[in-house]
Write an enzyme that holds these catalytic residues in place. Structure first.
Site, PDB file in Angstrom:
ATOM      1  N   ASP A   1      -9.357   3.864  -1.711  1.00 13.98           N
ATOM      2  CA  ASP A   1     -10.071   4.451  -0.453  1.00 13.98           C
ATOM      3  C   ASP A   1     -11.517   5.032  -1.194  1.00 13.98           C
ATOM      4  O   ASP A   1     -11.475   6.084  -1.603  1.00 13.98           O
ATOM      5  CB  ASP A   1      -9.571   5.640   0.445  1.00 13.98           C
ATOM      6  CG  ASP A   1      -8.199   4.973   0.953  1.00 13.98           C
ATOM      7  OD1 ASP A   1      -8.081   3.756   1.181  1.00 13.98           O
ATOM      8  OD2 ASP A   1      -7.241   5.920   1.550  1.00 13.98           O
TER       9      ASP A   1
ATOM     10  N   GLU B   1       2.594   5.098  -3.935  1.00 12.05           N
ATOM     11  CA  GLU B   1       2.455   5.846  -5.306  1.00 12.05           C
ATOM     12  C   GLU B   1       3.784   6.675  -5.535  1.00 12.05           C
ATOM     13  O   GLU B   1       4.058   6.977  -6.761  1.00 12.05           O
ATOM     14  CB  GLU B   1       1.288   6.899  -5.282  1.00 12.05           C
ATOM     15  CG  GLU B   1       0.003   6.290  -5.160  1.00 12.05           C
ATOM     16  CD  GLU B   1      -0.308   5.587  -3.959  1.00 12.05           C
ATOM     17  OE1 GLU B   1      -1.071   4.500  -4.146  1.00 12.05           O
ATOM     18  OE2 GLU B   1       0.072   5.848  -2.949  1.00 12.05           O
TER      19      GLU B   1
ATOM     20  N   ASP C   1       0.829  -1.258  -0.061  1.00 14.30           N
ATOM     21  CA  ASP C   1       0.127   0.040   0.066  1.00 14.30           C
ATOM     22  C   ASP C   1       0.966   1.135   0.048  1.00 14.30           C
ATOM     23  O   ASP C   1       2.051   1.098   0.392  1.00 14.30           O
ATOM     24  CB  ASP C   1      -0.695   0.042   1.404  1.00 14.30           C
ATOM     25  CG  ASP C   1      -1.929   0.967   1.291  1.00 14.30           C
ATOM     26  OD1 ASP C   1      -2.376   1.680   0.327  1.00 14.30           O
ATOM     27  OD2 ASP C   1      -2.568   1.258   2.349  1.00 14.30           O
TER      28      ASP C   1
END
Length: 940
Positions: free
Chosen positions: A582, A462, A459
């Protein structure tokens, strides 16, 4: 181009949002007026020749220099090659200096040839070449070019359609080819009736079909999926183009293989790329069907990763399982509620101080965790935990110490770049560095020895940073101090704007507000291995981490890995699954998940799903009912919620539990079909979840449809997506469609039409299309148990058919083996066939690699036929050697008349009396060829 009024509205919106988001971090966004005007006069082709590998290679010279967004690169190299019968590559780069490209070791592909002859530098030399418009043809695609200005087009040989056309006419709002160090621009004309899909990752409120004048920015960013039309976690600069001329469709795709930030402007009749670095590396895929396109695309970027069988089961997660006893209760409550559950997850609650590869010694003590894992592993359940890339800066933390010792972190001016994520101050591993890949693998090995996890969830890759710029650890105060939400920057930071990499001349629409490219991420002037700039490599960070993580997991026990990644790039599906990040517990977000899921199938990431019931805030009970009904048919099916949301496991409401038992009960019966789809995805790129136009390519009503989808080619899911609704308007393409929950119910039509379906609270409409055979089993609460139950076949014919055929297949294997393939002795593939002709029905199988299925003892216990007349005798069963089974007295036969869901005015078939026929007690070995035949007819 936007109208002036919409332009002004957009400008006001950008100014407002940017001020709200971070008034102190960067100035309000402004839209560069020059971006809507033409830049320069393009290039001319000054030389061209055949390359040693059979392609074309040439040089392009600038026609007229200008300094808008920087100086033009004066001389470019053009390389063109038909790499396969269905794939054309057009590569344009600086002829004199090497430029950044997506690394060839991360995404393996051919390297362009270089031009052998001397480069002509003077304008006088350039004019010695008089080149006329020409073409370079392959099997299906033709590359055509003009010389002054240089333009190119790509045509389809079979029907003459122009698929890409870079000409800029005087009336066009876009420029000819522009190629500067930090600004590249090229456009293509498009027919107005073309339907385009792709260019993600983003949340598209208008559905999956690209919508004219919506912004499409590609730059991996940690902003939640609730942000519409903004650059989200992944970058996929590929689009699929579906056209229908006189009722005949054809599909192609265009990939711009470039990892730099870019804006893509789609107007409806043109598409323009504005890219802030790298090269133009175009790949054209000829199709002509959508399935052909994804086959050709994944042949280049890598086939989707093989998935273990249990990954298709249901998953439960939550950020906020504070201790192990809570997790144990969750598992027990699913069992009590008789809701299927295969995998339990931990967000970072299991960690010691949010640090990767650690355990909280109090709340997740190792002895108790190992005892828990031994118990659930014995039942066939699995356990997955999260890992973020940021490594906590802590001199007593072994992972950090070994990272520093091995020099694995991204640097800024020679020192590890400092950022902040959940542990506080962190450094980011540089996965372009081979030493980092080895160190990462060693840390995963060490952690697996501590806790035998079954997969990893990567996670925040990015990469996400709670701070912006150049930061230091504050003196005299604790950061973070344990109060507040945890994502507020507490380091001492200053903005970095001194380099052109931090402040490029062209501002992409980052975060939907023209945020600086280094906002809330790694500074773009930071450096990776061999001096590679973060500016160039930013959007491949999560991709490179997925590659390193898969390599590590495969090296542990030789088992098939499971990795879930938030950030993705071209080729990520070869290594990992994806969830859409999300989202919110709203009806709109429920609807948006379908488009994103279908896009990722096109991107070559078929194992995809969204947080069921929404990540935050609390969903309503009705919404959670409808979400599990839809989410049970996501390829990746997981309930996940935020720390700040109330508990929303499926058993928390009895109504939701009932909907879950219904929908997941069907999913678990369909696991053999879904697993076979994962095999087809792995071998041909075929998406698991698909838009209807993948099967019904000539039906234009399907082109903009984003509220229904297919699993495979023939199983249609039509969910309720609106509050208080107890019915759903569903599109039914021509043919016969059978309700999977009551196969006596059928919808028949000659033309594509919308039908109102009943959908009370616990009902999800799932329909099977004619001419299909699907394998099913009896289901269960864990996939390991469901997998060992007897098989059944459902065979769907057109209603009342007297002549017809149906097909299906089944793949089974040892799903712990790394490879998902035939020929290793641990897999079996079965083709199923059925025909009806001249009053006779025949069902048979063809088996490849029978040993594995025979060793497992799997049998087919039941066959269900839909849409035909009743059995009239002559029933015969043969297995393998061709000899009939003499005793069929144990077989049970039953029939039920089909009921029409509605009386259709456009069909004369609604009076046909056909039946559902079930034959039970067969005990046919899956691993042996069989045939069944009987006579049918209408009883007097």
């Amino acid at each position: 181009m936007r109208s002036e009024s919409s332009f002004v509205k957009t400008l006001r919106r950008c100014l407002l949002i940017s001020t709200v988001v971070s008034e102190s971090t960067f100035s309000a966004a402004t839209i560069d007026l020059a971006s809507t005007t033409k830049i320069g006069n393009g290039y001319r082709l000054i030389s061209v020749e055949e390359s040693p590998d059979g392609g074309l290679v040439g040089h392009l010279q600038i026609k007229q220099k200008n300094n808008v967004y920087g100086a033009d690169i004066p001389l470019l190299q053009l390389y063109v090659k038909h790499e396969t019968d269905s794939r054309l590559r057009v590569h344009i780069t600086d002829a004199e200096k090497q430029r950044w490209e997506v690394p060839y070791n991360l995404l393996p592909r051919e390297k362009p040839s270089a031009l052998k002859q001397t480069i002509f530098r003077s304008r006088k030399d350039a004019y010695t070449y008089t080149l006329t418009p020409s073409e370079y043809a392959g099997s299906e695609l033709i590359f055509l070019y003009t010389t002054d200005p240089f333009t190119f087009s790509v045509k389809r040989k079979s029907n003459g359609q122009t698929l890409f056309d870079s000409r800029s006419d005087e009336s066009d709002p876009y420029s000819d080819l522009v190629f500067k160090d930090q600004y590249l621009e090229i456009s293509t004309k498009l027919p107005k009736d073309a339907s385009l899909y792709g260019l993600g990752e983003n949340t598209q409120p208008h559905g999956m079909k690209l919508y004219p004048n919506d912004p499409y920015t590609l730059y991996t960013t940690d902003i939640s999926a609730i942000n519409l039309n903004a650059d989200l976690y992944g970058s996929h600069p590929v689009y699929m183009d579906l056209r229908n001329v006189d009722g005949e469709s054809s599909t192609h795709a265009v990939l711009l293989l470039n990892s730099n930030g870019m804006d893509v402007f789609y107007t409806g009749n043109s598409l323009t790329y504005k890219v802030i670095g790298g090269v133009f590396d175009f790949y054209f895929f000829s199709g002509p069907t959508p399935l052909d396109v994804v086959d050709q695309y994944t042949q280049l970027i890598g086939r989707p990763a093989p998935m273990p069988y249990w990954a298709l089961g249901f998953h439960q997660c939550r950020w906020g399982y504070h201790n192990l006893s809570v997790v144990e209760d969750v598992v027990e409550n699913y069992k009590k509620a008789k809701i299927p559950l295969d995998v339990i997850w931990n967000d970072d609650d299991h960690m010691d101080g949010h640090k990767d590869f650690t355990l909280n010694p109090t709340n997740y003590s190792r002895p108790k965790l190992l005892e828990f894992l031994e118990k659930i592993h014995g039942q066939g359940m699995k356990y997955i935990v999260i890992i973020d890339p940021g490594i906590g800066v802590n001199k007593s933390y072994g992972v950090y110490q070994r990272g520093i010792a091995n020099d694995v972190f991204i640097k800024y001016e020679g020192k590890p770049y400092l950022a902040q994520v959940w542990p506080g101050a962190v450094n980011f591993p540089d996965f372009l560095n081979p030493k980092t890949v080895d160190w990462w693998g060693d840390e995963i090995r060490r952690f697996h020895e501590l806790v035998p996890v079954d997969g990893l969830w990567i996670d925040m890759n990015e990469a996400s940073n709670f701070c912006t710029g150049l930061c230091t650890i504050p003196e005299g105060r604790i950061c973070p101090n344990g109060t507040g939400p945890g994502w507020e920057c507490c380091l001492d930071c200053k903005n970095i704007t001194k380099t052109r990499w931090d402040d490029p001349p062209y501002k992409i629409n980052a975060s939907g507000i023209q945020a600086p490219v280094g906002y809330k991420t790694i500074a773009t002037s930071a450096s990776h291995y061999n001096g590679v700039l973060e500016y160039d490599a930013h959007s491949i960070y999560g991709f490179s981490q997925a590659i390193a993580t898969r390599k590590a997991l495969q090296g542990l026990e030789g088992k098939r890995p499971f990795i879930l990644s938030r950030s993705t790039f071209v080729g990520s599906g070869h290594y990992a699954a994806h969830w859409t990040g999300d989202n919110k517990g709203t009806w709109d977000d429920l609807k948006y998940t379908i488009s994103t899921m279908l896009n990722f199938g096109i991107f070559g990431v078929p194992m995809v799903g969204s947080d069921i019931c929404g990540f935050y805030p609390a969903p309503t009970e009705e919404l959670c009912n409808r979400w599990i009904e839809l989410g049970a048919f996501y390829p990746f099916s997981r309930d996940h919620a935020s720390y700040y949301s109330p508990r929303q496991e499926l058993y928390q409401w009895e109504t939701v539990a009932e909907s879950a038992r219904n929908a997941l009960g069907m999913r678990y019966k369909l696991l053999p079909y879904l697993y076979t789809l994962t095999y087809q995805a792995h071998t041909s790129g075929a998406p698991i979840a698909r838009p209807l136009f993948f099967t019904f390519t000539n039906e234009t009503k399907c082109y903009g449809l984003s509220t229904q989808f297919l699993l495979g080619s023939s199983l249609m899911v039509s969910p309720v997506l609106e509050e208080t609704k107890t019915n759903v308007e569903a599109l039914f393409p021509p043919g016969s469609w059978y309700n999977m929950f009551d196969m006596t119910q059928v919808i028949v039509s000659k033309e594509a039409h919308y039908t109102t379906l009943d959908a009370p609270l616990h009902v999800i409409n799932v329909h099977l299309y004619q001419n299909t055979i699907i394998p099913m089993q009896q289901g269960g609460l864990i996939s390991k148990e469901a997998r060992m139950t007897p098989f059944s076949l459902v065979i769907a014919f057109p209603m009342g058919a007297t002549e017809g055929e149906a097909k299906g297949n089944l793949f089974v294997d040892d799903d712990e083996l790394p490879e998902m393939t035939l020929g290793n002795g641990y897999s079996t593939y079965v083709d199923f066939y059925a025909t009806v002709s001249k009053g006779m029905v025949k069902v048979w199988s063809d088996v490849r690699e029978s040993k594995f299925a025979l060793d497992k003892g799997w049998t087919i216990e039941k066959v269900t036929l839909l849409g035909l007349d009743e059995i009239q005798g002559g029933f015969e069963v043969k297995v393998e050697d061709g000899n009939p089974i003499a005793n069929t007295s144990k077989l049970e036969f039953s029939t039920a008349e089909h009921k029409y869901t509605q009386k259709l005015k456009d069909s004369d078939q609604d009076m046909i009396k056909s039946v559902m026929t079930e034959v039970k007690g067969l005990e046919l070995p899956v691993g042996k060829k069989f045939s069944i035949s009987w006579k049918i007819g209408i009883k007097a």
